[in-house]
Design a protein around this motif. Structure first.
Motif, mmCIF file in Angstrom:
data_model
loop_
_atom_site.group_PDB
_atom_site.id
_atom_site.type_symbol
_atom_site.label_atom_id
_atom_site.label_comp_id
_atom_site.label_asym_id
_atom_site.label_seq_id
_atom_site.Cartn_x
_atom_site.Cartn_y
_atom_site.Cartn_z
ATOM 1 N N LEU A 41 0.856 -1.307 0.038
ATOM 2 C CA LEU A 41 0.000 -0.008 0.140
ATOM 3 C C LEU A 41 0.930 1.160 0.059
ATOM 4 O O LEU A 41 1.902 1.418 0.812
ATOM 5 N N PRO A 42 0.813 2.209 -0.750
ATOM 6 C CA PRO A 42 1.532 3.336 -0.959
ATOM 7 C C PRO A 42 1.705 4.063 0.444
ATOM 8 O O PRO A 42 0.730 4.191 1.310
ATOM 9 N N LYS A 43 2.930 4.518 0.583
ATOM 10 C CA LYS A 43 3.270 5.273 1.894
ATOM 11 C C LYS A 43 2.381 6.566 2.109
ATOM 12 O O LYS A 43 1.861 7.100 1.347
ATOM 13 N N ASP A 44 1.759 6.531 3.452
ATOM 14 C CA ASP A 44 1.129 7.674 4.064
ATOM 15 C C ASP A 44 -0.475 7.480 3.802
ATOM 16 O O ASP A 44 -1.031 8.289 4.153
ATOM 17 N N LEU A 45 -0.616 6.541 2.743
ATOM 18 C CA LEU A 45 -2.092 6.409 2.651
ATOM 19 C C LEU A 45 -2.910 5.885 3.671
ATOM 20 O O LEU A 45 -4.373 6.242 3.979
ATOM 21 N N PHE A 46 -2.449 5.278 4.498
ATOM 22 C CA PHE A 46 -3.284 4.409 5.821
ATOM 23 C C PHE A 46 -2.041 4.603 6.746
ATOM 24 O O PHE A 46 -1.152 4.216 6.721
ATOM 25 N N GLN A 47 -2.530 5.262 8.013
ATOM 26 C CA GLN A 47 -1.720 5.694 9.038
ATOM 27 C C GLN A 47 -2.402 5.525 10.417
ATOM 28 O O GLN A 47 -3.797 5.881 10.456
ATOM 29 N N VAL A 48 -1.466 5.454 11.289
ATOM 30 C CA VAL A 48 -2.288 5.264 12.696
ATOM 31 C C VAL A 48 -1.739 6.510 13.518
ATOM 32 O O VAL A 48 -0.512 6.548 13.714
ATOM 33 N N VAL A 49 -2.691 7.138 14.323
ATOM 34 C CA VAL A 49 -2.264 8.272 15.017
ATOM 35 C C VAL A 49 -2.468 7.850 16.543
ATOM 36 O O VAL A 49 -3.461 7.360 17.018
ATOM 37 N N VAL A 50 -1.648 8.283 17.567
ATOM 38 C CA VAL A 50 -1.779 8.106 18.862
ATOM 39 C C VAL A 50 -2.305 9.276 19.348
ATOM 40 O O VAL A 50 -1.506 10.396 19.617
ATOM 41 N N ALA A 51 -3.765 9.435 19.686
ATOM 42 C CA ALA A 51 -4.205 10.573 20.027
ATOM 43 C C ALA A 51 -5.191 10.431 21.113
ATOM 44 O O ALA A 51 -5.860 9.564 21.514
ATOM 45 N N SER A 52 -5.064 11.758 21.948
ATOM 46 C CA SER A 52 -5.945 11.756 23.069
ATOM 47 C C SER A 52 -7.528 12.202 22.615
ATOM 48 O O SER A 52 -7.569 12.418 21.299
ATOM 49 N N HIS A 53 -8.506 12.507 23.201
ATOM 50 C CA HIS A 53 -9.646 12.885 22.973
ATOM 51 C C HIS A 53 -9.664 14.065 22.341
ATOM 52 O O HIS A 53 -10.371 14.529 21.239
ATOM 53 N N GLN A 54 -8.825 15.048 23.109
ATOM 54 C CA GLN A 54 -8.860 16.440 22.493
ATOM 55 C C GLN A 54 -8.128 16.621 21.030
ATOM 56 O O GLN A 54 -8.303 17.313 20.263
#
Length: 463
Positions: A178-191
């Motif tokens: 899969l092409p780079k950056d097309l599917f990414q996971v973020v470590v995010a708080s609710h804010q």
């Protein structure tokens, strides 16, 4: 606020995963990179997307053994059943890939002399998926693979309890091409998640979670004029008619109520049984529940693992105690399940009778291994009780009469109506809910509609 995401295993409370939260600057860079990747991906043919994503799914499935172990440690799914999560992911992804070319094709308009007219389905841009912990792969796939097949990029925020599942999906897809950056996971708080929604770089949000969580998503999207798909809570009912196959009904409804320790939005939480078969059904149901084994999800014989945490288990304990205090009877002896320990996530299953809709157990989402069973005297009484809920995700009837099943189903307020089965998503059918179970749709050809926008072509030809 903590500066990192922490996953504590329900097995023993130990810290299993820790990741620093993605900074605001890095999130903006992720969104920009996703949009850039999407600008190229949208010009890739649907057929070529299907080839790439099929390879991604195959690579993901090849990691089944690792995934099963990680599921047990992250959220308590017994290893005996972990492979089902991978199989469900593959089934849903494969179906959505297989129907994409037809579902995404241009809509042809009847000919009109002197004009060429048609409607294209264009990708939205960047889709933000917020996935839950209880079925961390099978819920996430409902939007991720269709969004990518439709030509979008995807940013995934997975639940704190199962963040590693997001990493595993992205890793598997990138490894497979899969092409780079097309599917990414973020470590995010609710804010941080709210800030992502409020940015002008996200065009659609797909959320699976609680009703309060859905409310927060809608507030964050207010004024953005973007699509929001919400799959929220459930208090899913079943009705056992007098002509039902009681052995099959009891076996399957126990599974629908207790699988994943009852932590399923479409799990069975309340059952209405016709008076003619009530006692026989309850006896069969209790016998089946007592055959379960509560214990560590890492043990092969375990069929009921711990709940996700002690707070969730204590919530169910309080519901049962409140019901019993109001006159209900709990039919399962917790001593039959030696692993049951108050103050821990290990909770014995419970079956409660002599219940009414005045009790929280029958109206408030339990999300645990407990079910209330009520006796009814007619189809009409069962319909009224099934509809007496703020939720409407799925409902089921157990009968040998197809015409009756359809007649009753036409009157029940639900997104999916089952006959002689429950707690299953057929990817060929629209997955949707009514009332506080949310809005929008995933899966089936209908699921592609929210992940694309229509663009009309109205061409007047020369002469």
């Amino acid at each position: 606020m903590s500066q990192s995401l922490k996953t504590f295993s329900p097995i023993d409370g130990s810290l299993y995963v820790e990741r620093p939260y993605t900074s605001s600057q890095s999130i903006q860079q992720m969104l920009a990179a996703a949009k850039e990747a999407q600008d190229t991906w949208k010009n890739t043919s649907v057929r070529d997307r299907a080839i790439i994503l099929s390879n991604c799914v195959e690579n993901f499935a090849s990691k089944k053994d690792v995934i099963v172990d990680e599921l047990a440690r992250q959220m308590g799914r017994p290893v005996k059943f972990g492979a089902g999560e991978v199989n469900g992911f593959v089934e849903r992804a494969s179906h959505m890939i297989s129907i994409a070319e037809e579902s995404l094709a241009s809509i042809k308009i009847p000919q009109k002399e002197g004009f060429t007219r048609y409607i294209n389905r264009e990708p939205l841009g960047v889709v933000f998926t917020i996935a839950p912990w209880n079925f961390p792969y099978m819920t996430a796939v409902n939007s991720i693979v269709p969004a990518l097949m439709a030509g979008n990029a995807v940013i995934l925020k997975h639940a704190t309890q199962t963040h590693l599942c997001g990493e595993r999906m992205v890793e598997s897809f990138v490894e497979a091409g899969l092409p780079k950056d097309l599917f990414q996971v973020v470590v995010a708080s609710h804010q941080s998640a709210a800030e992502i929604i409020q940015s002008n770089q996200v065009e659609y949000v797909c959320f699976t979670g609680s009703v309060p969580g859905g409310t927060a998503i809608e507030k964050a999207a207010l004024g953005r004029f973007i699509g929001v798909g919400l799959e929220l809570g459930g208090k899913d009912p079943a009705y056992v008619r007098s002509d039902a196959d009681l052995t099959s009904a009891a076996e399957n409804l126990v599974d629908g109520a207790m699988f994943n320790s009852g932590q399923s939005c479409c799990g069975i939480e309340r059952i209405y049984v016709h008076t003619d078969v009530y006692r026989e059904f309850v006896d069969a149901f209790v016998d089946t529940v007592n055959s379960y084994v509560l214990g560590s999800p890492l043990e092969a014989e375990t069929t009921l693992g711990p709940m996700v945490n002690t707070t969730a288990a204590d919530f169910v304990r309080r519901q049962v105690l409140d019901a019993v205090g109001a006159g209900a009877r709990a039919l399962i002896d917790p001593s039959h399940f030696p692993a049951d320990k108050p103050g821990t996530p290990y909770l014995a299953p419970q079956v409660v009778v002599d219940v009414t809709h005045e009790m929280r157990l029958m109206t408030e989402e339990s999300f645990g291994p407990v079910v209330g069973i009520m006796e009814v005297s007619s189809d009409e009484e069962a319909i009224a009780l099934m509809n007496d809920s703020e939720f409407g995700l799925t409902a089921s009837v157990w009968t040998e009469d197809v015409d009756a099943a359809i007649r009753i189903g036409d009157q029940v307020e639900t997104g999916t109506w089952f006959m002689n089965r429950c707690d299953y998503l057929d990817p060929a059918l629209a997955w949707t809910g009514v009332k506080n179970s949310g809005r929008g749709c995933t899966l089936s050809s209908v699921g592609y509609e929210s992940l694309t926008r229509p663009k009309s072509y109205h061409l007047k030809t020369a002469g």
